[in-house]
Design an enzyme around this catalytic site. Structure first.
Site, mmCIF file in Angstrom:
data_model
loop_
_atom_site.group_PDB
_atom_site.id
_atom_site.type_symbol
_atom_site.label_atom_id
_atom_site.label_comp_id
_atom_site.label_asym_id
_atom_site.label_seq_id
_atom_site.Cartn_x
_atom_site.Cartn_y
_atom_site.Cartn_z
ATOM 1 N N LYS A 150 81.622 56.134 100.642
ATOM 2 C CA LYS A 150 80.955 56.226 101.954
ATOM 3 C C LYS A 150 79.446 56.150 101.796
ATOM 4 C CE LYS A 150 79.062 60.475 101.504
ATOM 5 N NZ LYS A 150 77.650 60.735 101.405
ATOM 6 N N ASP A 189 83.052 66.351 102.220
ATOM 7 C CA ASP A 189 83.265 64.935 102.557
ATOM 8 C C ASP A 189 84.735 64.521 102.470
ATOM 9 O OD1 ASP A 189 80.505 64.613 102.804
ATOM 10 O OD2 ASP A 189 80.267 63.933 100.727
HETATM 11 O O1 C5P Z 1 81.178 70.488 99.887
HETATM 12 P P1 C5P Z 1 80.759 69.974 98.549
HETATM 13 O O2 C5P Z 1 81.400 70.735 97.432
HETATM 14 O O3 C5P Z 1 80.907 68.510 98.399
HETATM 15 O O4 C5P Z 1 79.198 70.262 98.459
HETATM 16 C C1 C5P Z 1 78.485 70.162 97.248
HETATM 17 C C2 C5P Z 1 77.178 70.911 97.373
HETATM 18 O O5 C5P Z 1 76.317 70.233 98.295
HETATM 19 C C3 C5P Z 1 77.285 72.311 97.907
HETATM 20 O O6 C5P Z 1 77.543 73.218 96.877
HETATM 21 C C4 C5P Z 1 75.903 72.525 98.519
HETATM 22 O O7 C5P Z 1 74.959 72.821 97.518
HETATM 23 C C5 C5P Z 1 75.561 71.148 99.056
HETATM 24 N N1 C5P Z 1 75.904 71.001 100.491
HETATM 25 C C6 C5P Z 1 75.148 71.670 101.436
HETATM 26 N N2 C5P Z 1 75.452 71.529 102.756
HETATM 27 C C7 C5P Z 1 76.454 70.714 103.148
HETATM 28 C C8 C5P Z 1 77.233 70.001 102.205
HETATM 29 C C9 C5P Z 1 76.925 70.176 100.863
HETATM 30 O O8 C5P Z 1 74.219 72.416 101.104
HETATM 31 N N3 C5P Z 1 76.711 70.575 104.446
#
Ligand code: C5P
Length: 320
Positions: A17, A144
């Site tokens: 994406k 995501d």
């Molecule tokens: O959700 P995911 O594990 O993919 O997110 C990875 C990191 O990206 C999180 O640990 C955070 O540090 C950051 N993040 C964030 N806010 C979001 C999505 C991701 O701060 N909405």
């Protein structure tokens, strides 16, 4: 006579994406940031194959395999285990991931593989779950992952896991600059964004989408979509990865109608009007831009879907 043969192996295909718009709100108490984003899948695909096995395992191959973990920290393996736990499936899988999506590139490659693993294991185990039923498990795995189950073009809110479809007619043509040296850590880019904002001292409002982008997507007016591309993480990504400024400038000088760092970067996406323009821009970037891999892709495309079953009786049955 038709035999009800359970598949012994299932392959799912999943795209990467880019975020056409990424508005980042304040940091929440749980460490995540409230987002208003427009996700868009592009036709660069990973393939995830799951086969019955006595124990859990994962192997990774393909052009972008380097750096993908093959232990229990692999997100696609975690996805398969989470699905088994949730639905009481007492079986294991051997997983093979063929990677083409850049790793740590801001294109949600790890999340894509997790979405593909959910869809493939669902088919292997005959659970017949809908995308909506898979969504809660997907959301726990990563922000995501729900979007990669659906694909297309969608607005994401919350931490990105709450989705609403966007009406987008026709195709967009993209040229991608992909770093061939190192990636960027998503938490590090969010942290840098927070640091830059603290330094600037301005209040961070709740995130709201601009409206211009969604209006431009309705007609697929390339120039209007290009002008409306926006990423609040771009400055942070450029601070941590200064060559991105040169990449953005090179593509714009070479005639791209829009240029944006994808998600937390460092992949950069350039929007052009036609396939022919995409070829021209990729040739120009390869010759004159900063060193990187240049790829072409169109979007939107479907999210994770099963493309092949292998039954015990016969060979592979392609389904898509
Ligand atoms: O959700 P995911 O594990 O993919 O997110 C990875 C990191 O990206 C999180 O640990 C955070 O540090 C950051 N993040 C964030 N806010 C979001 C999505 C991701 O701060 N909405």
């Amino acid at each position: 006579m038709s035999l009800a043969v359970e598949p012994r192996g299932v392959t799912a295909r999943v795209p990467g994406k880019i975020n056409l718009e990424l508005v980042v709100g304040p940091r929440r108490e749980d460490g995540y940031h409230e987002l208003a984003t427009v996700f868009h899948t592009v036709g660069i695909y990973d393939h995830v194959t799951v086969s019955e096995a006595d124990d859990w395992s994962v192997q990774v191959s393909g052009p972008t395999a380097e750096g993908v973990p093959t232990d229990s920290s692999n997100l696609a393996l975690k996805a398969a285990k989470a699905l088994a736990r949730r639905y009481g499936v007492d079986r294991c899988v051997a997983m093979g991931i063929e990677k083409n999506i850049p790793v740590a590139g801001g294109m949600a490659g790890g999340s894509a593989d997790a979405a593909a693993a959910l869809v493939a294991c669902d088919a292997l185990w005959g659970l017949q779950l809908t995308r909506d039923e898979l969504e809660p498990i997907a959301a726990r795995l990563g922000s995501d992952v729900p979007f990669l189950l659906h694909g297309g073009t969608a607005i994401g809110s919350g931490r990105g896991e709450r989705l609403a479809p966007v009406l987008a007619r026709g195709e967009l043509h993209w040229v991608l600059w992909v770093s061939n040296s190192s990636g960027l850590s998503t938490p590090a880019v969010y942290a840098e964004c927070d640091r830059l904002r603290a330094e600037a001292g301005a209040p961070v409002p709740d995130p709201t989408p601009s409206g211009d982008l969604v209006a431009a997507l309705r007609t697929m007016d390339t120039a209007a979509v290009g002008a409306a591309l926006h990423n609040d993480l771009q400055e942070a990504a450029c601070t941590l990865y200064p060559v991105l400024e040169d990449v953005l400038e090179a593509g714009t000088t070479l005639g791209a109608q829009g240029a944006i760092v994808s998600g937390s970067g460092p992949t950069v996406a350039f929007l052009v009007g036609t396939q022919a323009e995409a070829i021209d821009l990729s040739v120009g970037l390869a010759a004159r831009g900063p060193t990187g891999d240049i790829r072409r892709a169109t979007g939107p495309v479907a999210g994770a879907q099963v493309v092949q079953h292998v039954t015990v009786a016969g060979g592979p049955n392609a389904t898509g």
